[in-house]
Design a protein around this motif. Structure first.
Motif, PDB file in Angstrom:
ATOM      1  N   GLU A  39      33.264  54.979  84.779  1.00 23.02           N
ATOM      2  CA  GLU A  39      34.074  54.300  83.752  1.00 23.02           C
ATOM      3  C   GLU A  39      34.993  53.277  84.403  1.00 23.02           C
ATOM      4  N   TYR A  40      35.469  52.350  83.596  1.00 17.57           N
ATOM      5  CA  TYR A  40      36.502  51.425  84.044  1.00 17.57           C
ATOM      6  C   TYR A  40      37.780  52.213  84.312  1.00 17.57           C
ATOM      7  N   TYR A  41      38.675  51.615  85.055  1.00  8.82           N
ATOM      8  CA  TYR A  41      39.954  52.280  85.335  1.00  8.82           C
ATOM      9  C   TYR A  41      40.712  52.547  84.036  1.00  8.82           C
ATOM     10  N   ASP A  42      41.183  53.782  83.885  1.00 17.73           N
ATOM     11  CA  ASP A  42      41.904  54.164  82.667  1.00 17.73           C
ATOM     12  C   ASP A  42      42.908  55.258  83.049  1.00 17.73           C
ATOM     13  N   GLU A  43      44.164  54.877  83.146  1.00 19.62           N
ATOM     14  CA  GLU A  43      45.188  55.847  83.584  1.00 19.62           C
ATOM     15  C   GLU A  43      45.240  57.057  82.651  1.00 19.62           C
ATOM     16  N   SER A  44      44.890  56.872  81.358  1.00 22.04           N
ATOM     17  CA  SER A  44      44.992  58.000  80.418  1.00 22.04           C
ATOM     18  C   SER A  44      43.891  59.048  80.667  1.00 22.04           C
TER      19      SER A  44
END
Ligand code: TYD
Length: 133
Positions: A113-118
């Motif tokens: 996945e793309y970067y996603d802090e959540s």
């Protein structure tokens, strides 16, 4: 799936040198949306200390070595990564820590996945609650 899941990567090296080629959905069980690499980590530094809700990753130590500690909330295991010919698959909901980086360690990470802090779980107690069977 066991906690330490090492994938043999296609070794296309010949007498000229090494070459490994990895194809998404063929050699690894996901499509790759993001690639990042970790390098020049100081030997006395440990990294990681998080899990992901959904993200899956393949970690390849293309140079040097380090120790990966994996924890699924029930059991904990570790593995030394020291070859570019094997990749460590990290499933979602696995707490990971990286220790004992050699000076020349380069970790290449293929991510689903793309970067996603959540998507990060950075608190161990929260991880244990989510990882409960
Ligand atoms: P982090 O995942 O915490 O590093 P490590 O697991 O190696 O200790 O990432 C460090 C910082 O970089 C954090 O602020 C998030 C950011 N980051 C991105 O912006 N994009 C990325 O693809 C990654 C992996 C991290």
């Amino acid at each position: 799936m066991s906690l330490i899941n090492l994938v043999d990567l296609p070794d296309l090296g010949d007498d000229r040198g090494g070459l490994v080629s990895i194809e998404a959905n063929k050699h690894i069980p996901f499509a790759v949306k993001r690639v990042y690499y970790i390098f020049k980590t100081h030997e006395d530094v440990a990294r990681g200390f998080h899990a992901h809700k959904e993200l899956k990753q393949l970690v390849i130590c293309v140079s040097g070595s380090c120790k990966m500690v994996m924890d699924n909330g029930i059991s904990k295991d570790d593995v030394i990564l020291n070859t570019p010919k094997k990749g460590l698959l990290i499933d979602s909901l696995v707490w990971r820590e990286m220790h004992d980086f050699s000076e020349d360690c380069v970790l290449l990470v293929l991510a689903s996945e793309y970067y996603d802090e959540s998507d990060y779980i950075r608190n161990y107690d929260e991880f244990l609650k989510k990882a409960e069977p």
